[in-house]
Design an enzyme around this catalytic site. Structure first.
Site, PDB file in Angstrom:
ATOM      1  N   GLY A   1       0.839  -1.228  -0.030  1.00  0.00           N
ATOM      2  CA  GLY A   1      -0.047   0.275   0.027  1.00  0.00           C
ATOM      3  C   GLY A   1       0.938   1.273  -0.055  1.00  0.00           C
ATOM      4  O   GLY A   1       0.391   2.296  -0.438  1.00  0.00           O
TER       5      GLY A   1
ATOM      6  N   GLU B   1       1.542   1.887  -3.567  1.00  0.00           N
ATOM      7  CA  GLU B   1       0.400   2.273  -4.262  1.00  0.00           C
ATOM      8  C   GLU B   1       0.097   3.774  -3.875  1.00  0.00           C
ATOM      9  O   GLU B   1      -0.703   4.408  -4.762  1.00  0.00           O
ATOM     10  CB  GLU B   1      -0.858   1.237  -3.733  1.00  0.00           C
ATOM     11  CG  GLU B   1      -0.693  -0.213  -4.521  1.00  0.00           C
ATOM     12  CD  GLU B   1      -1.856  -1.010  -3.918  1.00  0.00           C
ATOM     13  OE1 GLU B   1      -2.575  -1.553  -4.604  1.00  0.00           O
ATOM     14  OE2 GLU B   1      -1.848  -1.094  -2.461  1.00  0.00           O
TER      15      GLU B   1
ATOM     16  N   GLU C   1       2.030  -8.249  -2.074  1.00  0.00           N
ATOM     17  CA  GLU C   1       1.046  -8.883  -1.629  1.00  0.00           C
ATOM     18  C   GLU C   1       0.694 -10.199  -1.824  1.00  0.00           C
ATOM     19  O   GLU C   1       0.086 -10.844  -1.298  1.00  0.00           O
ATOM     20  CB  GLU C   1      -0.375  -7.891  -1.972  1.00  0.00           C
ATOM     21  CG  GLU C   1      -0.487  -6.529  -1.429  1.00  0.00           C
ATOM     22  CD  GLU C   1       0.278  -5.422  -1.993  1.00  0.00           C
ATOM     23  OE1 GLU C   1       0.176  -4.177  -1.516  1.00  0.00           O
ATOM     24  OE2 GLU C   1       1.089  -5.867  -2.739  1.00  0.00           O
TER      25      GLU C   1
END
Length: 717
Positions: A101, A104, A124
């Protein structure tokens, strides 16, 4: 949380993520980002915004500990969309790492500046998930599909230099990343942002798109054997290539929903935490090696430069230790010099470094190890030879030198008895090839000191190994459990199975290699030699006696095969036949051999299905694991699972043998073991272990509660 400040003397607003140690995207951090971004956008003086992380780390991604708990705080996807939609340039200043994340979040920014030592990635998939905050949709728009497929389906980390080459970051700096990002922010303050919003870009698609995805799907299915997360990653990337961004995001969310609650995600996340749990471990005295200070090690020695000794030497050197490498046979010593130098040169080339060849000193005399701090003995697996080496080392080494043995089964106490300081003796069981395989079993006996265990574990950690401390018994944990697994494979052949059928069932389950392909690779003669030493091999035995040893069922199939010179890949013949490419092929000779064997012993072949193969091979292995826990040879189920995932090819997405048993249901495991023990009463290890019965009687508690039920009155630790 996230802190906002206006950088004095500039038109740049600075948002700093603050959640040590890795600035994980907790609910509080997400709320902080939402609030500070809003504040920065409303700050008339701020013409551009820089997002950085506290203490030299950008962001490690989601807080894994929060998985499975109710979601609180602002969702990640709308938060990132809001950043991307901002009318002021937002620059990510990436230091340390930007993972999951965290990356991201950076992809949602308009620009990305990375320090040269930063690490980036979307890992992930290693937790049974996919990047579900736009990672599967934005990344291919920057890198192209082939690179995105590689990064997302493997979860591998990349350097800032590779990220720059792939187009993930806009600039790499050796200086302060924040200072560089602020300077960059000033230069782009008035730039138009439409082209900088990654989600609005088309996804570059190479020709023959269907063929690209078909090839990617074939690769991940071969590599991960039954893991669903890599397949879902490819499906999400297909959506990026073929659908508008908004619909691609819907597909990403849908696929993540399927993965998030899957058993495989639970298994992989369990494995993640189990790997960390095994570093905390107590001895029967109550002393915890983690609290026992390891002694500093500067100079090491390796005795015996066969395959294992060479790999251990390379591992030590690559970890920064000087090594005295000793081999008594002159030809072997010269061959080893060339082999070790070659491995070090290749390793250094991959890392872009100079090969540390001067860190190895070679000798044919044990006298050369007189001043080292720690010795790893890696001579041939023979108890008499190893005892002799320990006697010599005890006489040669300076007081306080740790004496470690790389043995896969020999009694550590027996070797310690040859030393003047048995408290300094531990086992360090490496796995071949030792410079590649991650697992290290640290074995200690009745007189090993906490300091010795701590030192061996710490050394393993510095070598990049996953160390697991285990007690001293025949085969320790891994090989002890492997024995019933292998024997069941032999028994299945006697009853009508073929090597191909057994291996297909196990490979379909997720093993990279089935039982018989693995046996051929490692050498059938390895087990044959051990059985000879144990007095189990009886050449010429006929009739019922040929299949009974020490009052229990025995299969001489491997012995007969070895007696005919079929040792596996190295001889071109074993359970399979091999060509120069070492590809296992069906061997008609072996089929006739099995038919003749059954006829000779009055055995009638019957139909055996994949389910029976799995139950007999895996449940017998699991039952031995329960015995190991009951005896205190392993401290907990996590230890066993880490050993099998990292050392024996157990599919990671199934967690490990003990986790798998808990997922299947302990009641089912108990019932099937009872069934097979009734059918085969001459196989004692099929009788369910007392600990398994107690766990079932206690209501089959979840795995993390097993330790409370495990009784260690007769612990060997």
């Amino acid at each position: 949380m996230a802190k906002y400040s206006h950088i004095s003397g500039t038109t740049v607003g600075l948002i700093t993520l603050q959640n040590p140690p890795v600035n994980a995207l907790s609910a509080a951090v997400r709320q902080g980002i939402v609030d500070t971004v809003k504040r920065a956008l409303g700050d008339a003086e701020a013409k551009s915004i820089v997002i950085c992380g506290q203490n030299g780390i950008f962001c490690g991604g989601a807080d894994i500990k929060a998985f499975g708990t109710p979601m609180s705080g602002p969702p990640l996807v709308p938060m990132i969309h809001a950043i991307e939609a901002a009318d002021k340039p937002v620059i990510a200043a990436i230091e340390g790492f930007a993972l999951g994340g965290g990356l991201e979040l950076a992809l949602g920014c308009h620009y990305r500046i990375a320090h040269s030592k930063a690490i980036l990635g979307l890992p992930e998939v290693t937790l049974g998930l996919l990047p579900a905050a736009g990672g599967t949709q934005r990344l291919p728009r920057l890198t192209g599909l082939p690179a995105a497929l590689d990064l997302i389906t493997t979860g591998r980390h990349i350097s800032a230099a590779e990220a720059l080459k792939l187009g993930i970051v806009d600039e790499v700096t050796e200086r302060s990343t924040v200072d560089t990002a602020v300077k960059f922010a000033l230069s782009v303050a008035e730039h138009m942002l439409d082209a900088r919003r990654v989600s609005t870009r088309p996804c570059p698609c190479p020709p023959h798109l269907d063929a690209l995805f078909e090839e990617a799907m074939l690769k991940v299915r071969q590599r991960t054997r039954g893991a669903i997360a890599p397949v879902a990653c490819i499906q999400a990337l297909q959506a990026a290539a073929t659908l508008p961004y908004a619909r691609g995001m819907e597909r990403e969310k849908e696929l993540m929903g399927t993965l998030f609650t899957s058993g495989q995600a639970r298994a992989l996340q369990y494995s993640f935490f189990a790997q960390r749990a095994v570093t905390k471990w107590s001895m029967p005295s109550g002393a915890c090696w983690d609290n026992s200070r390891p002694r500093p090690i500067h100079k090491t020695a390796v005795i015996g430069l066969g395959t294992m000794g060479r790999g251990i030497t390379v591992s030590l050197v690559q970890a920064g230790f000087s090594v005295v490498a000793v081999e008594a046979q002159e030809k072997q010593l010269n061959d080893s010099k060339r082999a070790i130098s070659g491995m070090l040169q290749r390793g250094a080339q991959r890392r872009g470094l100079a090969p540390p060849l001067d860190m190895v000193t070679y000798s044919s005399s044990l006298q050369a190890v007189a001043d080292v701090d720690l010795v790893i003995e890696a001579v041939f697996e023979d108890a008499v030879l190893k005892k002799k080496v320990f006697q010599q080392l005890s006489a040669v080494c300076k007081p306080g030198t740790f004496l470690c043995t790389n043995t896969s089964a020999i009694d550590v106490d027996l070797l310690a008895s040859q030393s003047r300081h048995p408290e300094l003796v531990v086992g360090m069981h490496f796995f071949a090839p030792a410079h590649v395989m991650k697992l290290l079993e640290v074995v200690y006996g009745s007189r090993s000191s906490p300091e010795a265990v701590a030192t061996a574990m710490n050394l393993g950690k510095k070598m990049g190994k996953v160390g697991v401390a285990v007690g001293n018994c025949r085969g320790f944990v891994g090989n002890r459990m492997l024995k019933p697994y292998m024997e069941q494979g032999f028994f299945l052949l006697e009853e009508g199975a073929t090597p191909e059928l057994v291996d297909a069932a196990l490979e379909e389950f997720g093993f990279a290699m089935g039982l018989f392909r693995m046996s051929d690779l490692s050498g059938i003669d390895v087990g044959w030699r051990i059985r000879k030493e144990d007095g189990l091999v009886e050449p010429g035995a006929t009739g019922p006696a040929a299949r009974v040893r020490q009052g229990r069922r025995y299969s001489p199939l491997g012995d007969v095969l070895c007696a005919q010179g079929r040792f596996g890949q190295k001889t071109g013949r074993g359970w399979y036949s091999y060509d120069n490419r070492h590809e296992a092929r069906f061997d008609p000779w072996l089929q006739q051999f099995l038919e003749d064997y059954r006829s000779q012993h009055g055995l009638v072949a019957r139909r055996i299905d994949h389910q029976e193969v799995l139950e007999r091979c895996l449940y017998s292995l699991i039952n031995e694991g329960f015995l190991i826990l009951e005896e205190g040879i392993a401290a907990g189920p996590e230890d066993i699972d880490v050993i099998y995932v990292f050392g024996y090819g157990w599919p990671k997405h199934r967690g490990g043998p003990m986790f798998y048993a808990s997922m299947v249901g302990l009641t089912k495991v108990l019932e099937r073991l009872e069934h097979y023990h009734q059918v085969h009463p001459d196989v004692p290890y099929l009788q369910p272990c007392g600990l398994l019965r107690r766990l079932v009687a206690s209501g089959s508690p979840p795995l993390h509660k097993w330790r409370g039920i495990i009784k260690k009155a007769h612990s060997h630790l």
